[in-house]
Design an enzyme around this catalytic site. Structure first.
Site, PDB file in Angstrom:
ATOM      1  N   LYS A   1     -36.675  72.672  18.561  1.00  0.00           N
ATOM      2  CA  LYS A   1     -35.600  72.813  17.564  1.00  0.00           C
ATOM      3  C   LYS A   1     -36.084  73.313  16.194  1.00  0.00           C
ATOM      4  CE  LYS A   1     -32.405  69.426  19.510  1.00  0.00           C
ATOM      5  NZ  LYS A   1     -31.569  68.241  19.291  1.00  0.00           N
TER       6      LYS A   1
ATOM      7  N   ASN B   1     -30.239  73.843  17.117  1.00  0.00           N
ATOM      8  CA  ASN B   1     -30.078  73.497  18.534  1.00  0.00           C
ATOM      9  C   ASN B   1     -29.244  74.530  19.283  1.00  0.00           C
ATOM     10  OD1 ASN B   1     -27.491  72.837  17.609  1.00  0.00           O
ATOM     11  ND2 ASN B   1     -27.258  71.224  19.119  1.00  0.00           N
TER      12      ASN B   1
ATOM     13  N   GLY C   1     -34.620  63.525  14.670  1.00  0.00           N
ATOM     14  CA  GLY C   1     -33.840  64.760  14.688  1.00  0.00           C
ATOM     15  C   GLY C   1     -32.336  64.516  14.704  1.00  0.00           C
ATOM     16  N   ALA C   2     -31.875  63.632  15.582  1.00  0.00           N
ATOM     17  CA  ALA C   2     -30.431  63.388  15.709  1.00  0.00           C
ATOM     18  C   ALA C   2     -29.904  62.738  14.428  1.00  0.00           C
ATOM     19  CB  ALA C   2     -30.148  62.510  16.923  1.00  0.00           C
TER      20      ALA C   2
ATOM     21  N   ASP D   1     -25.539  69.406  16.491  1.00  0.00           N
ATOM     22  CA  ASP D   1     -25.674  67.974  16.822  1.00  0.00           C
ATOM     23  C   ASP D   1     -24.826  67.125  15.879  1.00  0.00           C
ATOM     24  OD1 ASP D   1     -27.398  68.120  18.986  1.00  0.00           O
ATOM     25  OD2 ASP D   1     -29.208  68.040  17.747  1.00  0.00           O
TER      26      ASP D   1
END
Ligand code: NDP
Length: 285
Positions: free
Chosen positions: A71, A92, A134-135, A107
């Site tokens: 990513k 993403n 990341g999320a 996301d």
């Protein structure tokens, strides 16, 4: 008119990738709308990412999703980035517009869409985020862009936690604070939305839950999870027991796929059909 035997190609690059279920979700949408698109699940090793992106262009693929570990790395191969992708520092989803590669991060957009579709207001909300990976980063940035008033980040790793809080403070009008995660974490007073942005509780460790003080969860809170599998995590079950309204991670995942669907095809995604396909794939009717 001559027949067309060529499908539009999209897909995902990742490593590992074999257990990524996005193909089920996207192809259910393509079938529902009768679109001649195919979604390919492609193993791309870290050292081959540049070749894979060149291949995407050479084969005139319409676009691609990126997952672990690509990513951030993919950005150097792209021509343009969305404002959110720039802020988050990760992509993403790529759209190939006649050889010009545009990077987006959907996301966080999947998350905010999932909440908005459930009638939750993000503008003015006080958010507590568990995790800073990341999320969590994508979600925190999108919530700030939607006008959340405050985001408190609770994370074990200080560098990641601190960095995310600074990013929100410096680049958005939302106030953010970082609290180190030491032992059992307290939920800050006045929290409207509590988010598990960590991977705790993910299959096969389905009995694990983030180490927080669950007695502080209350009926005024919206509690959500990024974990997709199982759909109803132990974290969400504990929150439900205390009267909180819960929203599953699977909604975020399918909404993220729906945003990608629109970017690639130009059509509104058939969300319910895509969600049902994922539930069926998980063996849940
Ligand atoms: P990362 O590896 O980038 O981040 C993982 C995060 O979890 C870090 O903040 C890490 O903390 C934290 N963490 C891990 N174990 C623990 C623990 N035992 N206690 C406290 N914190 C912990 O992963 P991602 O952000 O990419 O993914 C996280 C989850 O989100 C995964 O389950 C993934 O499947 C899911 N996801 C869901 C999406 C959806 O659409 N629903 C989209 C993308 C991801 P630390 O920094 O301290 O190590």
């Amino acid at each position: 008119m001559a027949k067309n035997y060529r499908s539009e190609l999209v897909g995902v690059f990742g490593c590992p990738i074999d257990d990524n279920p996005t193909v089920v979700v996207e192809e259910a949408g393509f079938k529902e709308l009768g679109l001649d698109f195919r979604y390919l699940t492609i193993l791309v090793k870290p050292e081959d990412l540049g070749d894979a992106v060149a291949g995407l262009k050479a084969m005139n693929m319409r676009g691609i999703n990126l997952t672990i570990p690509h990513k951030v790395e993919v950005i150097k191969y792209l021509d343009e980035l969305s404002p959110a992708a720039k802020l988050i520092g990760a992509v993403n989803t790529v759209v190939n517009n006649d050889g010009v590669l545009f990077g987006e991060n959907t996301d966080g957009k999947g998350f905010t869409k999932s909440l908005k579709d459930s009638g939750v207001k993000l503008a003015g909300a006080k958010i507590t985020m568990l995790g800073a990976g990341g999320a969590a980063r994508a979600i925190a940035v999108e919530c700030a862009l939607e006008g959340a008033s405050e985001i408190v980040i609770i994370n074990r790793d200080m560098t990641r936690g601190d960095e995310l809080a600074s990013l929100i403070n410096e680049k958005t009008s939302t106030h953010a604070a970082y609290i180190p995660w030491l032992g059992t974490a307290d939920i800050p007073d006045g929290t409207d939305i509590l988010i598990n942005g960590t991977s705790v509780g993910l299959f096969p460790n389905v009995n694990d839950k983030p180490n927080i003080n669950y007695s502080q969860v209350n009926a005024n809170m919206i509690v959500t999870d990024v974990v997709i599998n199982p759909p109803e995590t132990t974290f969400l079950k504990e929150a439900k027991k205390r009267g909180a309204r819960t929203i599953r991670g699977i909604g975020m995942m399918v909404n993220q796929a729906a945003v990608n669907f629109k970017l690639w095809t130009g059509e509104d995604a058939p969300y319910d059909v895509m969600l049902d396909a994922l539930y069926r794939d998980f063996g849940i009717e």
